[in-house]
Structure formats: structure tokens, C-alpha cells
Write an enzyme that holds these catalytic residues in place. Structure first.
Site, PDB file in Angstrom:
ATOM      1  N   PRO A  17       0.740  -1.419  -0.286  1.00 61.03           N
ATOM      2  CA  PRO A  17       0.404   0.158  -0.163  1.00 61.03           C
ATOM      3  C   PRO A  17       0.824   1.501   0.226  1.00 61.03           C
ATOM      4  O   PRO A  17       1.815   1.619   0.363  1.00 61.03           O
ATOM      5  CB  PRO A  17      -0.716  -0.038   0.955  1.00 61.03           C
ATOM      6  CG  PRO A  17       0.180  -0.845   2.057  1.00 61.03           C
ATOM      7  CD  PRO A  17      -0.218  -2.439   1.203  1.00 61.03           C
ATOM      8  N   ALA A  58       2.121   3.986   3.481  1.00 57.02           N
ATOM      9  CA  ALA A  58       1.368   2.902   4.759  1.00 57.02           C
ATOM     10  C   ALA A  58       2.254   2.510   6.116  1.00 57.02           C
ATOM     11  O   ALA A  58       2.328   1.483   6.033  1.00 57.02           O
ATOM     12  CB  ALA A  58       0.480   1.933   4.305  1.00 57.02           C
ATOM     13  N   LEU A  92       5.136   1.167   4.925  1.00 57.42           N
ATOM     14  CA  LEU A  92       5.870  -0.821   3.833  1.00 57.42           C
ATOM     15  C   LEU A  92       6.390  -0.626   3.737  1.00 57.42           C
ATOM     16  O   LEU A  92       7.259  -1.222   2.487  1.00 57.42           O
ATOM     17  CB  LEU A  92       4.970  -1.070   3.976  1.00 57.42           C
ATOM     18  CG  LEU A  92       3.735  -2.036   5.234  1.00 57.42           C
ATOM     19  CD1 LEU A  92       2.572  -2.786   4.127  1.00 57.42           C
ATOM     20  CD2 LEU A  92       3.733  -2.354   6.419  1.00 57.42           C
ATOM     21  N   GLY A  93       7.110   0.363   2.958  1.00 53.90           N
ATOM     22  CA  GLY A  93       8.041   1.019   2.436  1.00 53.90           C
ATOM     23  C   GLY A  93       8.084   1.036  -0.067  1.00 53.90           C
ATOM     24  O   GLY A  93       8.789   0.696   0.075  1.00 53.90           O
ATOM     25  N   ALA A 134      10.355   3.094  -2.575  1.00 51.94           N
ATOM     26  CA  ALA A 134      11.722   2.436  -1.999  1.00 51.94           C
ATOM     27  C   ALA A 134      11.613   1.199  -2.717  1.00 51.94           C
ATOM     28  O   ALA A 134      12.299   0.818  -3.561  1.00 51.94           O
ATOM     29  CB  ALA A 134      12.375   1.916  -0.884  1.00 51.94           C
ATOM     30  N   ASP A 159      15.426   2.557   4.138  1.00 50.25           N
ATOM     31  CA  ASP A 159      14.438   1.808   2.988  1.00 50.25           C
ATOM     32  C   ASP A 159      15.338   1.150   1.807  1.00 50.25           C
ATOM     33  O   ASP A 159      14.609   0.381   2.087  1.00 50.25           O
ATOM     34  CB  ASP A 159      13.018   2.859   2.961  1.00 50.25           C
ATOM     35  CG  ASP A 159      11.742   3.680   4.429  1.00 50.25           C
ATOM     36  OD1 ASP A 159      12.832   2.641   5.905  1.00 50.25           O
ATOM     37  OD2 ASP A 159      11.205   3.375   3.991  1.00 50.25           O
TER      38      ASP A 159
END
Length: 327
Positions: A111, A114, A116-117, A120, A163
Site C-alpha cells: 500500500p 502506509a 511499508l516502504g 523505496a 528503506d
């Protein structure tokens, strides 16, 4: 045409403080962004799908003034476009082809915005795919360095290497300033992710912490305390002492909350996971909305999150020991 993928990540500890030279420990997870790069005569066209869990499609000409018309928060879309444009600039520099054109297709099950990287992972996969399309193969560390330059440009110099390094090399890593290294012997960690369906504005959140840190000594002390949590956590990593690891994650969440980067939805998910038996739970990433990560070897925290008001999705996420790869 070349397709590459790169993993997202969660932070065991250290987000925000890592921007100020404190250590952080992010871990790659088995959710990936996939980028297909096809050389074209000139210009840049980008097709992006599933950048949120419910999905949307973006199509725009990266060399023009057009902007995608999508139902998504404007800062997220603008940032996503900036990441792709800067990634292509890095590819052109790395391959010494300043006029290279690309058709870029992005698919992701991470997502957007959110924690969660996602950015990156997209940048790392894009650099790998596009350089390979032009016949140049970069090492994961070279890709990580160029991806960091991309994030630094988009985030006005406020990015860390955490990240992008984690996404490029995979596994659990330790980042402190420019010192980036992999952590061996970690084993799998019982991650459970809760997602509130939202996203935080990374730039605004980082700027808010910077302002607090500059204005108040206690905020600067809080940032240093997060670094102390990371250093303590390094003594536990690689053992089966999940209780101590979880306790440190809980400390880390409290410190991040004190810096104002948590939210009601994130706190609700954190406490739902803890109350269900997770040994630790914290926000992951910039905060403001998005995801939390919990440690739970059983299924209780996962089940509890699925029934928690404000939690849009909950899932397990295995540690991904592989970084960027060609598909």
C-alpha cells in the site's frame, strides 16, 4: 522489456530517529513492487496499478505537464510521480544515456504511503529494471545508493538510507548514517501487519519531528532514546527472546507517539494486537496512518486485528531474505 521486483519493509525499531544519525533496524517483507521497463525512442510514460490495496491506475507523460486524475490523496500521487521521474534520471546517469526514453509499468501489493516502504521498493525495482533494459547491471548496493539519492531529492534531503538499502539487499539490516549492513542469523520473525487503509504524509511528519527536535530539548532526547532502544534491541536480535524484542518495540511506539507521529487508528491497532497476546506492537514507517507491525507466533493478534474497527486489512508477512531481483 525487463521486469524487476523489490520487497517492502517494516521497522523493528528506529524510524524517524534514523534521519538524525541514530541506528534503525528495518526488515524486508514478502510483499513486492514489480516494475517493467521498456525502452522507447524518447520521453517517459508510466502506468501504475495497485499502489493502494484497493488499487488505482495512473498514466501520465513524465516529460510533460500532465498530471494523473485519480481518486487518491494528491501528495501521495505527486510523490509517486516524483520517485519515478528521479529514478529514471538516476538510470540515465548510470548508463550514460541522457536522452533514454522508457515505458514504465508498475504493479505493487504494497500500500502506498502506509509505512511499508512502497516508494523505496518501486524506486529500487525501477532502477534495476531500466538499467538492465539498457544493458547495464548494477549491484544491489549500487542500486541502494542511487535509490537513496532519489528519495533524498523527493523528500528535500530528509531521507535516510534505511528503506532503500533494506529493499535492495533484503533480510534484516542495520542502518546508522551512511553505515549500512546486513544482519545475519536473524531467522524468521512472526510479523503480523495491521493496515488502517490510510496513509501518512511522510514529508510533513518528518518536518514535524524536525521542528519539535529543534524547539524542545525533550524532543531531541526522545529521538536519542529511540536510538538507545535500537542498540538494546541489537542484543536481542538473533535469539528467540521474542518477549524482550516485543517489549522494546512497545517502548519504541511510545516514543514515536510522544513525537506526535502516531494516530488514533494506529494506537487502536497496536493495543488490539497487544491485548490479543502479541508480545510487541508498534507503528511502522512515518506514521500518521497506515500500518502497524506486531510480533505474535500464534493467530490471536491477527484475528483480533481483523475485527478491530478501523483496521481495513490484517495479514502475516514473512521476512524476505532476497532483495531486488529480475523476474
Amino acid at each position: 522489456m525487463v521486469t524487476s521486483s523489490a520487497p517492502g519493509k517494516v521497522y523493528l525499531f528506529g524510524e524517524h530517529a534514523v534521519v538524525y544519525g541514530e541506528p534503525a533496524v528495518p526488515c524486508a517483507i514478502e510483499r513486492r513492487a514489480r516494475v517493467t521497463a521498456t525502452e522507447r525512442e524518447d520521453g517517459l510514460r508510466v502506468h501504475a496499478e495497485d499502489l493502494k490495496l484497493d488499487g488505482f491506475t495512473v498514466e501520465y507523460d513524465g516529460d510533460g505537464d500532465a498530471r494523473p486524475d485519480v481518486e487518491a490523496e494528491r501528495p501521495l500521487v505527486e510523490a509517486a510521480m516524483g520517485y519515478v521521474n528521479e529514478a529514471v534520471s538516476q538510470v540515465r546517469e548510470a548508463t550514460d544515456t541522457p536522452d533514454a526514453g522508457f515505458e514504465i509499468q508498475i504493479e505493487s501489493d504494497i500500500p502506498l504511503g502506509a509505512g511499508l516502504g512502497s516508494s523505496a521498493a518501486v524506486v529500487v525495482a525501477a532502477i534495476d529494471a531500466a538499467t538492465r533494459e539498457l544493458g547495464v547491471s548494477l549491484s544491489p548496493r549500487e542500486i541502494a545508493d542511487r535509490a537513496y539519492q532519489v528519495e533524498s531529492a523527493v523528500q528535500d534531503g530528509q531521507a535516510s538510507r534505511a528503506d532503500t538499502f533494506c529493499s535492495a539487499v533484503g533480510g534484516a539490516v542495520r542502518v546508522e548514517g551512511d553505515d549500512c549492513r546486513t544482519l545475519d542469523g536473524i531467522g524468521n520473525l512472526p510479523f503480523v501487519i495491521g493496515f488502517d487503509g490510510g496513509a501518512g504524509d511522510t514529508g510533513a511528519l518528518v518536518a514535524g519531528v524536525r521542528r519539535l527536535r529543534e524547539e524542545h530539548d525533550f524532543a531531541a532526547d526522545t529521538v536519542r532514546a529511540i536510538g538507545d532502544v535500537v542498540r538494546e534491541g541489537e542484543n536481542v536480535l538473533g535469539t528467540d527472546d521474542y518477549e524482550s524484542l516485543g517489549e522494546l518495540m512497545n517502548f519504541n511506539h511510545g516514543l514515536l507517539s510522544a513525537l506526535g507521529v502516531s494516530s488514533r487508528s494506529l494506537d487502536t491497532m497496536v493495543w488490539a494486537a497487544r491485548d490479543a497476546g502479541a508480545v510487541g506492537a508498534k507503528l511502522t514507517g512515518a506514521g500518521g496512518g497506515g500500518c502497524i507491525v506486531a510480533l505474535d507466533e500464534g493467530d490471536d493478534a491477527l484475528t483480533a486485528l481483523k475485527y478491530t474497527p478501523g483496521c481495513e486489512d490484517a495479514f502475516r508477512a514473512e521476512l524476505d531474505t532476497e532483495g531486488v531481483r529480475q523476474e
